[in-house]
Design an enzyme around this catalytic site. Structure first.
Site, PDB file in Angstrom:
ATOM      1  CG  ASP A  42      50.371  67.077  28.818  1.00 50.70           C
ATOM      2  OD1 ASP A  42      51.188  66.055  30.139  1.00 50.70           O
ATOM      3  OD2 ASP A  42      51.000  67.614  28.493  1.00 50.70           O
ATOM      4  CB  SER A  72      69.782  84.496  11.674  1.00 47.91           C
ATOM      5  OG  SER A  72      70.694  84.853  12.159  1.00 47.91           O
ATOM      6  CD  GLU A 159      58.356  69.311  21.318  1.00 50.20           C
ATOM      7  OE1 GLU A 159      59.114  67.883  20.912  1.00 50.20           O
ATOM      8  OE2 GLU A 159      58.548  69.995  21.856  1.00 50.20           O
ATOM      9  CG  ASP A 171      55.040  72.523  26.730  1.00 47.41           C
ATOM     10  OD1 ASP A 171      53.873  72.358  28.139  1.00 47.41           O
ATOM     11  OD2 ASP A 171      55.815  72.358  27.309  1.00 47.41           O
TER      12      ASP A 171
HETATM   13  C1  GLA Z   1      56.311  69.019  29.422  1.00 47.99           C
HETATM   14  C2  GLA Z   1      55.270  68.769  28.271  1.00 47.99           C
HETATM   15  C3  GLA Z   1      54.475  68.859  28.748  1.00 47.99           C
HETATM   16  C4  GLA Z   1      53.647  68.567  30.470  1.00 47.99           C
HETATM   17  C5  GLA Z   1      54.999  68.781  31.112  1.00 47.99           C
HETATM   18  C6  GLA Z   1      54.217  68.083  32.022  1.00 47.99           C
HETATM   19  O1  GLA Z   1      56.419  70.966  29.560  1.00 47.99           O
HETATM   20  O2  GLA Z   1      55.977  69.287  27.268  1.00 47.99           O
HETATM   21  O3  GLA Z   1      52.856  67.777  27.800  1.00 47.99           O
HETATM   22  O4  GLA Z   1      53.375  66.512  29.649  1.00 47.99           O
HETATM   23  O5  GLA Z   1      55.499  68.668  30.738  1.00 47.99           O
HETATM   24  O6  GLA Z   1      53.025  69.099  33.325  1.00 47.99           O
END
Ligand code: GLA
Length: 390
Positions: A42, A72, A159, A171
């Site tokens: 990615d 919490s 992130e 993700d």
């Molecule tokens: C983690 C990262 C993703 C991707 C995966 C490997 O989950 O958050 O962005 O790079 O590793 O595929």
């Protein structure tokens, strides 16, 4: 919202009431994810094929009743953080603090409660799930219109910029935009995606948690992101290729280009993995569309071997587990899912032997990797983030 998520939302609302004495103003609920194939592709603008799984993070939010933000969490306990200057502190509340800041709520206190069934640090995107659930809930609280893709992009900003992890977009995208019983083939260059069937007739997916926790912030991930980026830049500079060459070329071409750019053997292997892995994403799409379990299994095995031998993100114990699973009746294929070095694996097993295969894999994991390991048959893949106003 499915029954599992609806039940969790109800529990979260009750807990919020108990904690703060009033009902929340909004609730966000986001799943976890597995990636069927397309690992470490990615962040160089390649392809991924994740699917959302029915383990959830639920975040309830409401107007704050004190001068500080209060949080919490069912997993981490309680804390407070300031409303004016929100900075990363290296503590468990960083993700929530980053979401509050990204949602533009600086200076305006909120009370938050987090409840989750998605285990943290299991390689199933717990941090993306927390961020996406929190950001969607905070948008809903402010009655802002939001789309899953916008929430995913906001989560990635947190992130990358607030937490400081140089992750790609897989993700956040998967947990925000997931579709029931579908995997999503995402092109990380322009964030366009298509749906692919994730259910293989006569077969069942198992998510296998190795019991070995993993954290992206811990260095190995960042090192690979930096090394791959450097290697690609070198090839571009020295051979005149465009930066997206890993999307189109074969492993052989890439090795040749690496030679012309005088890359180290290690950097060449990183690129060889990414290039073949991008091709495997398309092959997996066709295998899934054709319901071809054998091809799916083969791609899983090849993908794992490449992660282990070329990309170097497996461990001898994880390799032993994949090797063992290949001898278990009914197992069609297995691979690491997510960043690697621990975390979780995904296996495709024949429906008629799924129970026994799952038990044998679990015994192996507990005896050889960690007593904390677990095996989860996936009945249905999940939809993405949803919000609710009590
Ligand atoms: C983690 C990262 C993703 C991707 C995966 C490997 O989950 O958050 O962005 O790079 O590793 O595929």
């Amino acid at each position: 919202m499915n029954d599992v998520a609806a039940g969790l939302v109800e529990t979260t609302v009750q807990r919020y009431r108990q904690e703060y004495g009033v009902p929340p103003g909004a609730v966000g609920c986001a799943p976890g994810r597995v990636n069927l194939i397309g690992e470490h592709t990615d962040y160089s603008g390649g392809y991924v094929l994740p699917a959302a799984i029915p383990f959830y993070t639920v975040v309830a939010v409401g107007e704050g009743q004190e001068a500080v933000n209060r949080l919490s969490s069912s997993t981490f306990g309680k804390t407070t953080f300031p409303t004016d200057e929100i900075v990363r502190r290296g503590t468990f509340d960083d993700y929530v603090a980053g979401a509050v800041r990204e949602a533009g709520l600086t200076g305006r206190p909120v009370d938050l409660l987090v409840h989750n069934t998605l285990p943290p640090q299991a390689g199933l995107s717990s941090s993306a799930s927390l961020l996406v659930a929190a950001l969607a809930a905070l948008a809903e609280l402010q009655q802002k219109s939001w789309r899953p893709m916008d929430v995913a992009l906001a989560a990635r900003r947190v992130e990358n910029e607030f937490i400081g992890v140089p992750c790609g977009f897989m993700d956040q995208f998967a947990v925000a935009c997931g579709r029931e019983d579908r995997a999503l083939l995402l092109d990380c260059r322009d964030n366009r995606f298509i749906e692919v069937p994730a259910v293989v007739p006569g077969h069942r997916w198992l998510v296998v948690y190795s019991g070995v926790r993993r954290e992206l912030a811990s260095g190995g991930y960042k090192a690979r992101v930096v090394a791959l980026k450097g290697a690609v830049e070198m090839v571009v500079q020295r051979t005149g290729m465009t930066a997206d060459f890993l999307r189109y070329h074969t492993q052989g071409d890439v090795a040749e280009l690496a030679g012309r750019a005088s890359l180290s053997a290690q950097d060449t292997d990183l690129m060889r993995h990414v290039c073949a892995e991008n091709a495997r994403v398309h092959a997996m799409r066709h295998a899934l569309e054709g319901g071809d379990a054998r091809a799916v299994g083969l791609l899983l095995q090849l993908g794992h071997r490449s992660l282990s031998r070329l990309f170097g993100v497996s461990t001898p114990q994880l390799d032993a587990l994949v090797g063992y699973a290949a001898t278990v009746t009914g197992v069609v294929g297995m691979r690491l899912t997510g960043a690697g070095m621990g975390g979780s694996l995904i296996a495709l097993v024949r429906e008629d032997s799924a129970g026994q295969a799952g038990e044998r894999i679990l015994t192996f994991v507990r005896e050889n990797l960690s007593p904390d390991g677990s095996v989860h048959p996936i009945e249905r893949f999940s939809g993405g983030v949803e919000t609710w106003r009590p």
